[in-house]
Structure formats: C-alpha cells, structure tokens
Design an enzyme around this catalytic site. Structure first.
Site, short mmCIF file in Angstrom:
data_model
loop_
_atom_site.label_atom_id
_atom_site.label_comp_id
_atom_site.label_asym_id
_atom_site.label_seq_id
_atom_site.Cartn_x
_atom_site.Cartn_y
_atom_site.Cartn_z
N LYS A 100 0.85 -1.17 0.00
CA LYS A 100 0.00 0.00 0.00
C LYS A 100 0.90 1.23 0.00
CE LYS A 100 -1.81 2.83 2.87
NZ LYS A 100 -1.83 4.07 2.05
N GLY B 201 6.89 5.04 8.51
CA GLY B 201 5.99 6.17 8.64
C GLY B 201 6.06 6.76 10.03
N SER B 202 4.97 7.37 10.45
CA SER B 202 4.97 8.08 11.73
C SER B 202 4.85 7.13 12.91
CB SER B 202 3.80 9.08 11.76
OG SER B 202 2.57 8.39 11.87
N THR B 203 5.31 7.59 14.05
CA THR B 203 5.21 6.81 15.28
C THR B 203 3.75 6.58 15.64
OG1 THR B 203 7.34 7.61 16.06
CG2 THR B 203 5.81 6.78 17.73
N VAL C 79 1.12 6.24 13.67
CA VAL C 79 0.55 5.16 12.86
C VAL C 79 1.20 3.83 13.21
CG1 VAL C 79 0.22 4.31 10.50
CG2 VAL C 79 -0.09 6.74 11.01
N GLY C 80 2.48 3.84 13.52
CA GLY C 80 3.15 2.61 13.94
C GLY C 80 2.48 1.98 15.15
N CYS D 90 13.12 11.10 7.41
CA CYS D 90 12.96 10.62 8.79
C CYS D 90 14.21 10.85 9.62
CB CYS D 90 12.58 9.14 8.78
SG CYS D 90 13.74 8.09 7.86
N GLU E 216 8.64 15.82 15.64
CA GLU E 216 9.10 15.69 14.25
C GLU E 216 8.28 16.62 13.35
OE1 GLU E 216 10.53 12.16 11.33
OE2 GLU E 216 8.54 11.91 12.22
#
Length: 504
Positions: free
Chosen positions: A195, A248-250, A252-253, A305, A402
C-alpha cells in the site's frame, strides 16, 4: 491491462512539465483493475496544487482480493519454490528495467512528491536498483545451521519465507521505500501486498508493471493504493497476512501494532519518526559543518525521517557557525523540482505544508528566535523557505516533535557530557551526526548517543549493506543489510533421532 491501467488525468497548469501517467489502477494478481467500489481519489502536483491523476481507491474488498492473490501465489505458486538463483535472476532483470526507465520514473516522483528530478535520476533510482541487485545476490545465500544437539540426535535449522507480507510505505521517498521493503521480501521467497502512500501512488504502480515484464509471477507483487484508515487498516488487520513492514509516523506505527495484536499476532517491523541531532564540535571545519547541516535538514525539503533537525554547535565556533548557516540557507534555491538549478522543491501536499507552517508559528510563540525563512516561498504550490531558529530550548515543540519540513533548531553547548545528554533528550532514536577531527570524541559520542545510525563527518551516507533502523520510539527491525532478511524469514529447527538411539 485495459487502458494501460489508467483512469485518466486532469489537464496540467500552463508551463508545468507533467510526465505521462500510464498506470492508475490497482495491481492485483498480475493485472491492473478498477477498485471493487469503482471509487478513485486524486493525487495532486505539489508544485501547483492541481490534480495530476485520479487513482483507483482500494478498500477492504480490494485488499481481500490482493491478499488472496498473494496467498495463492505463496501456497501454490512457483516463486517460493524457485531456487534463490532463479529469483535473483528475475530481480536483476527488474533492476535493469527500472534503470532503463530512470527518466520517466524520476519525473513521476518529481510531479507526485515534489522531489528534485535531477536527484531522482542520480540518487533515488540508482540507489533502488543497487538495493534490488544487492538482495538479488542474497537470494541464493539463505541457509540454516548445523546444530550441536545433546544426546543421540542430529539437528539443523531451516530458514523459510514468512509468507504474505503487507508493505506500507510513506510519501517522502516513494521509489526507495518501495524497494527497501520489497527487495528483501522477494529474495526471501515471500509474496507482497504494497500500500503506497495516498499522496504518491504513481511510481509504485509503475514498478508493479515493470515487475511483470521482468517475469515476477502473478500474485507475487500486488499494489493497492488507498488510505490508511481503510486500505491500510484492512491490510494490517487481515488474518491471512503473516507480516507487516511499515515506514511512517510513530502514531501510525502504534496503530499497526495494535491491529496486528488484535488480529493474528502477525510479525511487525516499524521504521518510524526521528528528531536526529547533528553535533558540531569546536575542532570542526566550520564551512564543512555548515554545508553538512544544510544538507541534513534541507535535503528533500526536510521530508526525511533522519533529517538533522536539531543542530548542536559548541560555543567556541557557535557565532561563526550561525552567521554562515544563515547565509547558506538563504542561498538554498527553492523552486520547481524539474529545474536542475533548484535545491529544494515543494512540501508533498497542502496538509504537510500547513503542518510545517504551524510548527514555525509554535517556535515563534514559544520564544525561539527566527533568523531566516519561516514563510511560504511562492504564491502557488507548497513551497516553504529554508528556516532556522536559535534560542531553542529542549522543552519546545520544535525541539521535541518531528516537523518533517525545512526547519532547523540551532543550539549551543559547552561540554561533551552536556551535548550527549541533550542529544538523547528525545523520544526518538533513529540517527545522529557528529562533526569533529577527534577520534576520541567521535568514538565516545557515537557510543553514547542512542540512535540506530551515527554518521561521523558525513550525513545521509546510506548503503545496502548497512542495517538501518531505530531505537526507542523510532521503531524496531532493520532495513538494509542481511539483517533485513530476518523480517521475512522464519527459523525452523529440525531434530532427528539417530538410528541407534533408544528413542528412535
């Protein structure tokens, strides 16, 4: 592949170079298809804000089809059953095809992500093909170990592909991120459902097309553009997906870990956010350090990142450094990424553009001093001036969160102990940079900073053989290197009783 997988595109703004967009449909089981719902979404050109193309929008039904395709290819297809040598040959052919289409692919990422086309041609695409060839070479070198098993037994281990891998990649490096995850997964014998970020789906679809031309069997690579809460969530919660690899972002992680836990406890690897320090000591060459700091935060418009967003400069050279850093930022040309003289293109989309500007306002309101930049750099599009703050303290948002944009927080320090403490004063731990002529300082600081990668007298020095990943809330698992293969392999122990064993 009716209509070459295209759903059409909007007319470009006058004077704006737009590459031909050939593939905008989902890629499932070796074919470009419309979404089951028939829905599409817009991908926009960050240079203008205009619509580039309408892309098929995957949701749960499409993810189900893609996962089924990948499962069938894994359980019954030839890819996992090929020799590593055969897989490596096909991967090498894919690398050749990517290389042959460098101009077109760099232009796609330039128009879709605002990336500099020149750097796409000389950095991103070559790095992607190098990654593919590295893992093509690793595909026939996957093996277990002979074990010294106590008693009358013999034992050995097998390394086997984990199965169906869900790959979710970000928008800042659409090409590199695709191959960073897909290459080792293919080498291991896995099948994948990718994706891509909804902001930058175009090059991933093109790579699916090239993979088919290279001979990758149907179902081994599937690409399902869509949105995180729908397509992404369907992939991470799917009961027939064995592993998820995410960058990706923390935030979303964390959602992905929760989704994996609530479903089938699938394996997860996460490369997440960063707030990387660049530490410049008194003995550094100031001009070299300034150039490194400018590259570390303004390269790719700060959408990196590992961007060196916190720059710590020792007090002996601080004033000189600040003066030269401001001059360097003001000489960093912001403009059309298709212009070879441009140093920095637009932020990827309106949301990111507004997010960066909001952080700049936070910096002002919290008491940091804005030395240069801080404003939109054009009347149209998502361009922002290279921005430098001083008088920044560790508790400010611009020093802790960030930003993912061209915003440098420039701070002074006195001693090695002080800067180590400051460098580690963050929830992240992805990367760090050190600029010094002292081997003792370089060794001490590199061993003390809690980060997955430390660069000494350089920055952004990546290599396929060097594992890359984070400490703390920057995630876990490693990309690049042979260590990355571990994410896509299971280890099986085989214990056999010897014929003269009483238990045989």
């Amino acid at each position: 592949m009716a209509s070459n997988g295209s759903n059409g595109k909007a007319a470009p703004a006058a004077g704006v170079v737009v590459p031909e967009i050939k593939f905008t449909k989902l890629f499932i089981n070796g074919e470009f298809v419309d979404a089951a719902s028939g829905k599409t979404f817009e991908t926009r050109d960050p240079r203008t804000g205009d619509v580039l193309a309408h892309v098929a929008e995957a949701d749960k039904a499409d993810v189900d089809l893609a996962v089924k395709s990948a499962r069938d290819a894994f359980e019954h297809g030839k890819w996992p059953r090929m020799s590593g040598y055969e897989r490596g040959r096909i991967m090498s052919k894919l690398a050749d095809l990517v290389e042959q289409h460098t101009e077109e692919l760099a232009a796609l990422d330039g128009a879709d992500a605002g990336k500099l086309v020149l750097l796409g041609k000389i950095i991103d695409i070559p790095a992607a093909t190098q990654m593919l060839r590295y893992y093509a070479g690793a595909a026939d070198k996957i093996h277990g170990e002979v074990l010294r098993v106590s008693g009358k037994y013999q034992g050995y281990t097998l390394k086997e592909p984990v199965g169906v891998v869900g790959v979710i990649i970000p928008w800042n490096f659409p090409t590199m991120m695709f191959f960073l995850k897909v290459s080792p997964a293919l080498a291991a014998g896995c099948t994948v459902v990718v994706k891509p970020a909804e902001q930058t789906p175009l090059s991933a679809l093109y790579y699916a097309h090239l993979a088919k031309l290279a001979g990758v069997p149907d179902g081994v690579i599937n690409v399902v553009p869509g949105f995180g809460p729908t397509a992404g969530a369907a992939l991470t919660s799917h009961m027939d997906v064995d592993s998820v690899a995410f960058t990706g972002s923390t935030e979303v992680g964390r959602l992905i870990m929760e989704s994996a836990a609530r479903s089938n406890l699938k394996m997860v690897s996460l490369e997440l956010g960063g707030k990387s320090p660049l530490i410049v000591f008194d003995d550094a060459d100031v001009d070299m350090a300034v150039n490194l700091s400018r590259l570390a935060i303004f390269y790719n418009k700060g959408e990196v990142c590992v961007a060196g967003s916190r720059v710590y400069v020792q007090e002996g050279i601080y004033d000189e450094f600040v003066k030269k850093a401001v001059e360097a930022a003001q000489n960093w040309k912001v403009g059309d990424p298709f212009d070879v003289t441009t140093n920095m293109g637009p932020q990827v989309d309106k949301d990111q553009f507004e997010r960066v500007l909001k952080y700049i306002e936070h910096g002002k309101s919290e008491g940091a001093t804005l030395l240069t930049g801080g404003k939109p750099a054009a009347d149209k599009g998502y361009y922002i001036e290279p921005t430098i703050f001083v008088d920044v303290t560790e508790d400010m948002k611009i020093a802790q969160e960030e930003i993912f944009g061209p915003v440098m927080s420039l701070m002074k320090f006195r001693s090695v102990d002080e800067v180590i403490e400051k460098a580690n004063c963050t929830k992240y731990g992805l990367a760090a940079g050190i600029v010094t002529k002292s081997l003792d300082i370089a060794n001490r600081v590199s061993r003390s900073v809690r980060a997955g990668t430390v660069w000494v007298n350089c920055y952004y020095a990546f290599d396929p053989d060097a594992p890359f990943g984070g400490y703390k809330m920057s995630g876990f698992g490693r990309d690049q290197g042979l260590a990355a293969m571990d994410k896509y392999l299971q280890v099986k122990s085989v214990i056999t009783a010897l014929p003269d064993s009483p238990w045989y």
